[in-house]
Scaffold this motif. Sequence first.
Motif, mmCIF file in Angstrom:
data_model
loop_
_atom_site.group_PDB
_atom_site.id
_atom_site.type_symbol
_atom_site.label_atom_id
_atom_site.label_comp_id
_atom_site.label_asym_id
_atom_site.label_seq_id
_atom_site.Cartn_x
_atom_site.Cartn_y
_atom_site.Cartn_z
ATOM 1 N N MET A 80 3.761 10.488 10.447
ATOM 2 C CA MET A 80 2.310 10.571 10.502
ATOM 3 C C MET A 80 1.718 10.309 9.129
ATOM 4 O O MET A 80 0.533 10.105 8.988
ATOM 5 N N ASN A 81 2.569 10.346 8.106
ATOM 6 C CA ASN A 81 2.014 10.324 6.762
ATOM 7 C C ASN A 81 1.983 8.905 6.176
ATOM 8 O O ASN A 81 2.334 8.682 5.035
ATOM 9 N N ASN A 82 1.553 7.952 6.951
ATOM 10 C CA ASN A 82 1.465 6.582 6.482
ATOM 11 C C ASN A 82 0.179 5.963 7.014
ATOM 12 O O ASN A 82 0.147 5.382 8.083
ATOM 13 N N THR A 83 -0.872 6.113 6.225
ATOM 14 C CA THR A 83 -2.199 5.684 6.652
ATOM 15 C C THR A 83 -2.260 4.178 6.878
ATOM 16 O O THR A 83 -2.912 3.714 7.813
ATOM 17 N N PHE A 84 -1.571 3.414 6.046
ATOM 18 C CA PHE A 84 -1.621 1.964 6.203
ATOM 19 C C PHE A 84 -1.073 1.550 7.566
ATOM 20 O O PHE A 84 -1.718 0.802 8.307
ATOM 21 N N LEU A 122 -9.523 1.104 -1.780
ATOM 22 C CA LEU A 122 -10.483 2.096 -1.304
ATOM 23 C C LEU A 122 -10.995 2.966 -2.460
ATOM 24 O O LEU A 122 -12.170 3.337 -2.496
ATOM 25 N N GLU A 123 -10.136 3.265 -3.429
ATOM 26 C CA GLU A 123 -10.546 4.101 -4.568
ATOM 27 C C GLU A 123 -11.453 3.356 -5.540
ATOM 28 O O GLU A 123 -11.982 3.962 -6.473
ATOM 29 N N ASP A 124 -11.615 2.045 -5.365
ATOM 30 C CA ASP A 124 -12.567 1.289 -6.165
ATOM 31 C C ASP A 124 -13.919 1.190 -5.462
ATOM 32 O O ASP A 124 -14.833 0.540 -5.961
ATOM 33 N N SER A 135 2.444 2.980 -3.130
ATOM 34 C CA SER A 135 2.355 2.204 -4.369
ATOM 35 C C SER A 135 1.018 2.460 -5.056
ATOM 36 O O SER A 135 0.438 1.550 -5.652
ATOM 37 N N THR A 136 0.557 3.703 -4.963
ATOM 38 C CA THR A 136 -0.755 4.083 -5.511
ATOM 39 C C THR A 136 -0.992 3.530 -6.901
ATOM 40 O O THR A 136 -1.986 2.843 -7.147
ATOM 41 N N GLN A 137 -0.064 3.853 -7.829
ATOM 42 C CA GLN A 137 -0.307 3.547 -9.228
ATOM 43 C C GLN A 137 -0.400 2.038 -9.459
ATOM 44 O O GLN A 137 -1.346 1.548 -10.072
ATOM 45 N N VAL A 183 -7.863 -4.739 -1.059
ATOM 46 C CA VAL A 183 -6.446 -4.509 -1.358
ATOM 47 C C VAL A 183 -6.012 -3.185 -0.739
ATOM 48 O O VAL A 183 -6.517 -2.121 -1.109
ATOM 49 N N PHE A 184 -5.082 -3.262 0.216
ATOM 50 C CA PHE A 184 -4.498 -2.063 0.807
ATOM 51 C C PHE A 184 -3.203 -1.750 0.069
ATOM 52 O O PHE A 184 -2.685 -2.588 -0.671
ATOM 53 N N TRP A 185 -2.689 -0.569 0.270
ATOM 54 C CA TRP A 185 -1.433 -0.194 -0.390
ATOM 55 C C TRP A 185 -0.763 0.905 0.410
ATOM 56 O O TRP A 185 -1.404 1.599 1.209
#
Length: 285
Positions: free
Chosen positions: A204-208, A108-110, A91-93, A86-88
């Motif tokens: 630049m601040n959009n990793t996805f 990624l945080e899982d 919409s972190t939360q 699951v990418f995001w």
Amino acid sequence: LMWPRATPPRAWNGTGSTPHFSEIVLGRCFTYTQLLRPELGHADCGQIGKAFTNAFLSKDPCHSSEQDYQLLLKLTSQTIPCHSSVFWSKSTQLAHLYTRVRQDMFTLEDTLIGYIADGLNWCGDAGSYEMNYQSCPHWRKDCINNPVSVFWDTVSKRFAENACGEVQVVLNGSVSNTFDKNSASAYLNPHWPRRSVLNPVSSMNNTFGRVEIHNLHPGKVSVLKAWVMHDIGGVYSYHTCSSPIIDDLKFILSKRNISFTCEDDYRPIKFLQCVKSPEDSSCRK
Ligand code: N1C
């Protein structure tokens, strides 16, 4: 040979390293490998902690590189089952609430490396063995190649490269930059300046959009399913699946031979929003 410095390290514009960084990294590593995912019980948290700090200690915090993190990546390699990534973006939360309930899905945080680093800050200094707890480079005001930004780019790239089967992305339709096509066009058009002279770090601040979609492997990933979510009670929806910004995403994926589907306010995730706002009219029907 390094001498103790007479002057304090240089002051940057970003928040300093998180207090007790090394202890938090070690504690999170043990929590993850011993309690949350015992299948990773063989991981060596002592080595992982050392590889993490060695990636940036005694180094110029504006010249961090992917190479610095290679040992850490090797020590935290992990297989995520197909159909479960699951990418995001923006919409972190919500994305993490979703995988909290769906334990078979992974942001990624899982994964171990994302779990260890989530929410932390870190940097060192070329002239010292210590971490800098006072300040760290800010990605826009100081430099892009700082240890934290380079870390997330590096681990996000690996996370995307390893994804397989049907993958999902949770997007935020209540912000103007639901998907950043400018991040993406840097890759589509070789002549487009990655770091525009006029606006050095715009988009630049959009990793996805900048890293992940370009590192999905066609042939390994069959389809990307986008869920465009809207804040309950939000006054304005900037984007839906019919917005041109979503066509950009679709276009990039079609060029890369990856199928794409899009759904507004995907019900399973909408239910999570409704837990917080059960009385909203959109939650009652
Ligand atoms: O820049 P983004 O989102 O588009 O990045 C999100 C995207 C996810 O799919 C993740 O796989 O990239 C990965 N990722 C993280 O998992 C992550 N955790 C914490 C990227 N960045 C991450 N961070 C930090 O938050 C990092 O400092 C980065 O700059 C922000 C990303 O937030 P965003 O703009 O909402």
